[in-house]
Design a protein around this motif. Structure first.
Motif, PDB file in Angstrom:
ATOM      1  N   TYR A   7      76.580   0.042  71.884  1.00 54.29           N
ATOM      2  CA  TYR A   7      77.704  -0.249  70.991  1.00 54.29           C
ATOM      3  C   TYR A   7      78.113   1.046  70.293  1.00 54.29           C
ATOM      4  O   TYR A   7      77.308   1.969  70.134  1.00 54.29           O
ATOM      5  N   THR A  28      82.674  -7.610  69.433  1.00 59.57           N
ATOM      6  CA  THR A  28      81.447  -7.932  68.693  1.00 59.57           C
ATOM      7  C   THR A  28      81.872  -8.736  67.467  1.00 59.57           C
ATOM      8  O   THR A  28      83.046  -9.076  67.307  1.00 59.57           O
ATOM      9  N   THR A  44      75.513  -1.036  61.484  1.00 57.63           N
ATOM     10  CA  THR A  44      75.917  -1.540  60.170  1.00 57.63           C
ATOM     11  C   THR A  44      75.357  -0.688  59.036  1.00 57.63           C
ATOM     12  O   THR A  44      75.756  -0.848  57.888  1.00 57.63           O
ATOM     13  N   GLN A  61      74.181 -12.895  68.976  1.00 55.03           N
ATOM     14  CA  GLN A  61      75.140 -13.081  70.068  1.00 55.03           C
ATOM     15  C   GLN A  61      74.683 -14.121  71.087  1.00 55.03           C
ATOM     16  O   GLN A  61      75.305 -14.290  72.134  1.00 55.03           O
ATOM     17  N   GLU A 116      71.763  -1.604  69.612  1.00 58.06           N
ATOM     18  CA  GLU A 116      71.880  -2.863  68.874  1.00 58.06           C
ATOM     19  C   GLU A 116      72.895  -2.691  67.760  1.00 58.06           C
ATOM     20  O   GLU A 116      72.937  -1.654  67.083  1.00 58.06           O
ATOM     21  N   ILE A 117      73.682  -3.736  67.544  1.00 56.44           N
ATOM     22  CA  ILE A 117      74.756  -3.694  66.549  1.00 56.44           C
ATOM     23  C   ILE A 117      74.208  -3.411  65.157  1.00 56.44           C
ATOM     24  O   ILE A 117      74.808  -2.671  64.373  1.00 56.44           O
ATOM     25  N   LYS A 118      73.047  -3.998  64.843  1.00 60.80           N
ATOM     26  CA  LYS A 118      72.521  -3.912  63.478  1.00 60.80           C
ATOM     27  C   LYS A 118      72.336  -2.466  63.022  1.00 60.80           C
ATOM     28  O   LYS A 118      72.476  -2.158  61.845  1.00 60.80           O
ATOM     29  N   THR A 169      68.964 -10.313  69.238  1.00 61.44           N
ATOM     30  CA  THR A 169      70.201 -10.322  70.031  1.00 61.44           C
ATOM     31  C   THR A 169      71.444 -10.131  69.169  1.00 61.44           C
ATOM     32  O   THR A 169      72.560 -10.364  69.627  1.00 61.44           O
ATOM     33  N   ASP A 170      71.265  -9.718  67.929  1.00 61.02           N
ATOM     34  CA  ASP A 170      72.395  -9.500  67.018  1.00 61.02           C
ATOM     35  C   ASP A 170      73.277 -10.742  66.876  1.00 61.02           C
ATOM     36  O   ASP A 170      74.506 -10.646  66.766  1.00 61.02           O
ATOM     37  N   TRP A 208      67.860 -12.416  65.588  1.00 55.83           N
ATOM     38  CA  TRP A 208      67.894 -11.034  65.076  1.00 55.83           C
ATOM     39  C   TRP A 208      67.908 -10.036  66.233  1.00 55.83           C
ATOM     40  O   TRP A 208      68.685  -9.084  66.240  1.00 55.83           O
TER      41      TRP A 208
END
Length: 499
Positions: free
Chosen positions: A142, A188, A160, A331, A155-157, A328-329, A326
């Protein structure tokens, strides 16, 4: 899923970029056995990696002449790739990627790579950064580009945590998630964060902070096989390519195993696996006595495999899935996190998971005649954004390999005329010819009959199934709980149980 993290502090606005990088790496470090690579910095560039210490064990980055590489995933055709640069030495995959990048211009070599991976290349000679995805986009990366600054993560987290990140929700993407069960394209949860599309090279200029993208492969590049193709020749071609793909994916110095269901795909993998010198660990999960467990037991009795059964129960299925949300963000619905309960135990049995990922979609007929999406759209959306998200749960613990997605097999299979794939016709003929002992008499979980059964038998079996379902529905209305041993779980029932 662990992997890569990094950013360019183009505007030098981050107070402590090394601390930020450390936090990004740590937030994707989910297990105590993970290995965290060094925190790398060069001018305004920062990158690192967290990994499960199976593939690419050597610390990254790899470096050659001022060019650096970080890679998440692996290649399964190293020998073929080495011939492109006339090398005979053994290289790690990031080292091999670096040499390909240096010796072959314009990323033409990416077409030749077989495997699932994402990578970051920093070329200090031309002051450019490149983010790369594999042909099918099955190793997520991402990214966000804001005010000249670029950040990336597996991972998206992790993204952030970036200063300036906005929590503004991508409403169109969330609507797709709720309607279809997955995001589309590069969507996303957040407007600021995008998934890098398949077969893509994203270029970032370190001098001016600009980005550009190019695609190096498309489903349109796959040629159609003539309708008058000799069926016997085609079956032998499939057999050769499938055997080659399974063989390449089985090559590993550690322990190789697989999850074995009552379907066709995992059974084919087990049948095609070369002699590894030990009984292959074959894991089946499901409620006690379900069809998957019964069929898998029949299969393992006829193979050199050790069968391990993990029972799915009302009291053990739900709690582990909070962590899955958590990992898999958010998803993937917890209702689709099948087998997550047993991943710590599975890790004790093997390091590399032979995955029947998309097998029936590739060789079978499940994507023939779709109304809403074409077969290629289904691969690019459903398989990449939904099926693959489930695979990420496996990658939290072990390395997952996907023989059905091997390039030559995939291209050949997708070129087969739809008429030959109806009802998985060509797939069934291939399986019966090359692995008759596992398919002639052993049932297929989907129908409850062997694939040798005729259409009349299958229709009658389905009629009986509909009658049984109707009867069970009536029992449930009366407050009774009928036992359906055809399915591996009773999620609908278990959701209604306390607590």
């Amino acid at each position: 899923m662990p992997g890569l993290v990094g950013f360019i502090d183009f505007c030098k606005r981050i107070n402590d970029p090394v601390l930020l990088l450390e936090k990004m790496r740590d937030i994707i470090t989910h297990q105590p056995f993970y290995v965290k690579d060094e925190l790398f910095s060069y001018n305004n560039f920062y990158a690192s990696r967290s990994h499960i210490n199976i593939a690419q064990k050597k610390s990254q980055p790899s470096e050659v002449g001022g060019v650096y590489c970080w890679l998440d995933g692996e290649f399964i055709n190293r020998d073929e790739l080495k011939t492109l640069i006339k090398e005979t030495m053994d290289f790690s995959d990031p080292e091999l990627l670096l040499r390909l990048y240096i010796e072959i211009p314009d990323f033409e070599f990416l077409l030749k790579i077989d495997g699932t991976y994402s990578a970051v290349i920093l070329d200090t000679n031309v002051n450019k950064l490149f983010l790369l995805t594999d042909r099918y986009g099955l190793r997520d990366i991402y990214w966000m580009h804001k005010e000249g600054q670029l950040a990336w993560a597996s991972e998206i987290k992790a993204l952030t945590l970036m200063p300036g990140f906005s929590l503004e929700i991508n409403r169109a993407g969330v609507e797709n998630l709720l309607r279809w069960r997955y995001f589309f394209d590069d969507e996303t949860w957040f407007k600021d964060i995008r998934m890098l599309l398949p077969s893509t090279v994203l270029s970032y200029d370190l001098k001016d902070g600009s980005t550009s993208m190019r695609r190096y492969w498309s489903y349109d590049d796959i040629g159609a096989i003539p309708k008058d193709v000799n069926e016997d020749v085609l079956i032998e071609t499939i057999a050769e390519l499938f055997s080659s793909a399974v063989g390449k994916c089985s090559l590993y110095e550690g322990r190789v195993g697989l999850t074995l269901s009552g379907g066709l795909d995992s059974r084919a993998l087990l049948a095609a696996m070369p002699d590894l010198g030990y009984p292959v660990p074959a894991v089946t999960f499901g409620k006690k006595g379900c069809a998957d467990v019964r069929i898998a037991a029949m299969v393992t009795k006829k193979t050199n495999a050790s069968h391990y059964v993990f029972e799915l129960r009302p009291d053990n299925w739900f709690p582990p899935r909070f962590k899955g949300v958590w990992w898999t963000d958010g998803q993937l619905s917890f209702i689709h996190m099948h087998g997550i309960e047993f991943m710590p135990e599975i890790k004790k049995l093997f390091d590399v998971h032979m995955n029947g990922f998309a097998g029936d979609a590739v060789l079978g007929g499940s994507f023939v005649g779709l109304r809403d999406l074409t077969a290629t759209q289904k691969f690019n959306q459903h398989v990449r954004r939904f099926t693959n998200t489930g695979k990420k749960l496996i990658n939290v613990f072990v390395e997952s390999r996907l023989p059905f997605m091997s390039n030559k097999l995939f291209e050949t299979a997708l070129g087969i005329p739809a008429e030959m794939k109806n009802d998985s016709a060509i797939y069934k003929k291939f399986l019966l010819k090359h692995y008759p002992e596992l398919y002639m008499d052993i049932p297929w979980q989907k129908t409850g009959l062997p694939i040798t059964a005729g259409k009349v038998q299958v229709k009658f079996k389905r009629l009986l199934k509909r009658i049984k379902n109707k009867f069970n529905k009536g029992l449930r209305k009366l407050g009774l709980t009928p036992d359906d041993n055809d399915i591996y779980s009773d999620y609908a029932l278990w959701l209604r149980l306390e607590p």
